[in-house]
Design an enzyme around this catalytic site. Structure first.
Site, short mmCIF file in Angstrom:
data_model
loop_
_atom_site.label_atom_id
_atom_site.label_comp_id
_atom_site.label_asym_id
_atom_site.label_seq_id
_atom_site.Cartn_x
_atom_site.Cartn_y
_atom_site.Cartn_z
N GLU A 264 26.61 8.78 38.98
CA GLU A 264 26.51 8.01 40.45
C GLU A 264 27.55 8.73 41.50
O GLU A 264 27.35 8.74 42.55
CB GLU A 264 26.78 6.50 40.32
CG GLU A 264 26.50 5.55 41.68
CD GLU A 264 28.12 5.68 42.59
OE1 GLU A 264 27.86 5.03 43.73
OE2 GLU A 264 29.11 6.29 41.93
N ASP B 115 29.86 6.43 34.92
CA ASP B 115 30.68 7.55 35.29
C ASP B 115 31.92 7.25 36.14
O ASP B 115 31.87 6.11 36.92
CB ASP B 115 29.90 8.68 35.67
CG ASP B 115 29.25 8.42 37.12
OD1 ASP B 115 28.46 7.35 37.16
OD2 ASP B 115 29.37 9.32 38.09
#
Length: 491
Positions: A146, A79
């Protein structure tokens, strides 16, 4: 020097970086990129696991002659932070990142680049795709969310791993070996809004704080950059002393782990007070441009009339609680390390303020290399909420990564760096959340290190990645894989 993106993607790392840049992958929107990684593995007949959190684990057997080398876990996250410049037409849910080269740097076009942490994905895919790179048995794990919750790493099942050595590729400085990082926690203060009918004979104005540099709330917190949410609190408090006004909304920041660059509020004031209001705003421009002349010379406060008519406003008590919250919620550096000169030990960032139909949400990201100091920040933030009659919650608590003086993988990296560059690598710790702490917590005895190329202004639309550093760091990484074959892992 590469003159075009088309030339650049001839390099395998940048080829895969370009491919994943075509796939939207903002935190919480990782299904497409996760599926891409699964399909990549299946096309190459590699073992692949996709779990319920959309984490992807890809395994590749050792090259001939590397069967005796311990299994290596390579880790990064899929991400990215989605930030764009105001006025930029870009839909992070469906539009690809538009890459461009400026001198020897790779940029996006008015958006975040996603080198944090697309570099790790690109390195991993280039390694898994290659048939001519010798390596030990690999367990590549690419996690989700994350940048927001660490939810992917927290959901990883340790039973899926045999490896006890982890190379994380989420660092941002070449020739530096990251060996320790801070833990963190997200806090949210929830202020119930009592609405009142907007008074007659008032005009609505949009009050904006813009022009700040922002940055990663861990890596850039020591740079003294302005926090637009905190600045808005100061302005609203200062205006209240001189110009009667009503408050209708406050919204600022895009992510708790990014120092907010822009905050907007809507205020209502009597029509005959506009000149005084404009004069106060000009005073604040002078004050802030003086205070932030070094860190944020572009800071600017603006005031514009709002259309259509505003029909409701915060009650006076809600307004005062909102301003008090903005002023008192802890923010910025809290303590410095006494062991490592220049290292921030604990900090917190009031990253996002949001007005909903019923509540004002104030979200912060607290970090510390010492668990008890993280708890102290949370305690003080909760006291602000309690004093103001607000509710308070915490989430996404993740552990710190303690320094391991006996790390074998660090010794391999140090040896290779000394031989390759004729100088020692710099050993560093950072005031940022790295997933290594979570994996070490899950897998007893895990030996971890983090590397990465030079990248700048991450979490902002000015994020850029050094092309030569990315290539150099890749070659250093491959040299370490080769050295692992001859290293005495039993010593």
């Amino acid at each position: 020097m590469y003159n075009s993106v088309e030339d650049l993607i001839q390099h395998p790392v940048f080829y895969f970086f370009s491919e994943i840049s075509k796939i939207p992958r903002g935190s919480g929107n990782e299904k497409a990129i996760s599926d891409y990684l699964v399909q990549f593995a299946k096309e190459r007949h590699l073992e692949v696991i996709q779990d319920a959190a959309l984490n992807v684990i890809i395994k590749k057997p050792a090259s001939p002659g590397y069967e005796h080398v311990p299994t290596l876990v390579i880790q990064g996250h899929m991400d990215m932070v989605c930030e764009k410049n105001q006025g930029t037409v870009h839909d992070f849910e469906k539009d690809p990142i538009q890459l461009r080269i400026v001198e020897d740097m790779l940029y996006a076009t008015d958006t975040t680049l996603g080198a944090d942490n697309g570099v790790a994905v690109a390195y991993a895919l280039a390694l898994l795709d290659a048939e001519d790179i010798p390596h030990p048995a690999l367990e590549v794990v690419i996690t989700t969310e994350e940048e927001t919750t660490m939810g992917g790493a927290l959901a990883v099942d340790p039973a899926n791993f045999e490896g006890k050595i982890l190379i994380n590729i989420d660092s941002e400085e070449d020739h530096k070996l990251l060996v320790s990082s801070a833990g963190g926690i997200k806090t949210t203060q929830i202020l119930p809004i009592v609405w009142e009918e907007a008074p007659k004979n008032t005009m609505a104005y949009s009050l904006s704080v813009k022009g700040l540099k922002g940055g990663h709330s861990g890596m850039s917190i020591h740079k003294g950059r302005g926090n637009s949410n905190k600045i808005m609190g100061r302005i609203l408090a200062g205006l209240a002393d001189d110009v009667p006004y009503f408050l209708q909304q406050i919204n600022g920041g895009a992510a708790t782990n990014a120092i907010p660059r822009e905050t907007d509020a809507v205020i209502l004031a009597a029509e005959n007070s506009i000149e005084k209001l404009e004069a106060k705003i000009q005073e604040w421009n002078t004050i802030l441009q003086n205070e932030l002349k070094t860190s944020d010379p572009g800071v600017h406060i603006s005031l514009h009339k709002v259309e259509p008519e505003v029909t409701n406003v915060f009650s006076e008590q809600t307004k005062q609680k909102a301003i008090t919250s903005l002023l008192l919620i802890p923010n910025g550096i809290q303590t410095m390390s006494m062991d490592i000169e220049g290292l921030v030990e604990s900090s917190t960032n009031l990253g996002v303020v949001t007005t909903t139909d019923t509540e004002l949400l104030l979200e912060s990201d607290a970090r510390s290399a010492v668990k008890s100091l993280k708890e102290d920040i949370v305690r003080r933030a909760s006291l602000v909420a309690e004093t103001l009659g607000c509710s308070f919650k915490t989430e996404n608590d993740y552990p710190e990564w303690p320094y391991n003086p006996d790390s074998k993988i660090r010794k391999v990296f140090e040896k290779v760096h000394r031989e390759k560059y004729n100088k020692d690598a710099e050993i560093i710790a950072v005031h940022a959340g790295i997933e290594c702490g979570i994996f070490i917590d899950k897998i007893p005895g895990l030996d971890a290190i983090s590397i990465g190329p030079d990248m700048y202004n991450v979490h902002t639309p000015n994020e850029h990645l050094s092309i030569p550093s990315t290539i150099n760091n890749w070659e250093y990484f491959l040299s370490v894989l080769m050295e692992m074959k001859s290293f005495d892992w039993k010593e």
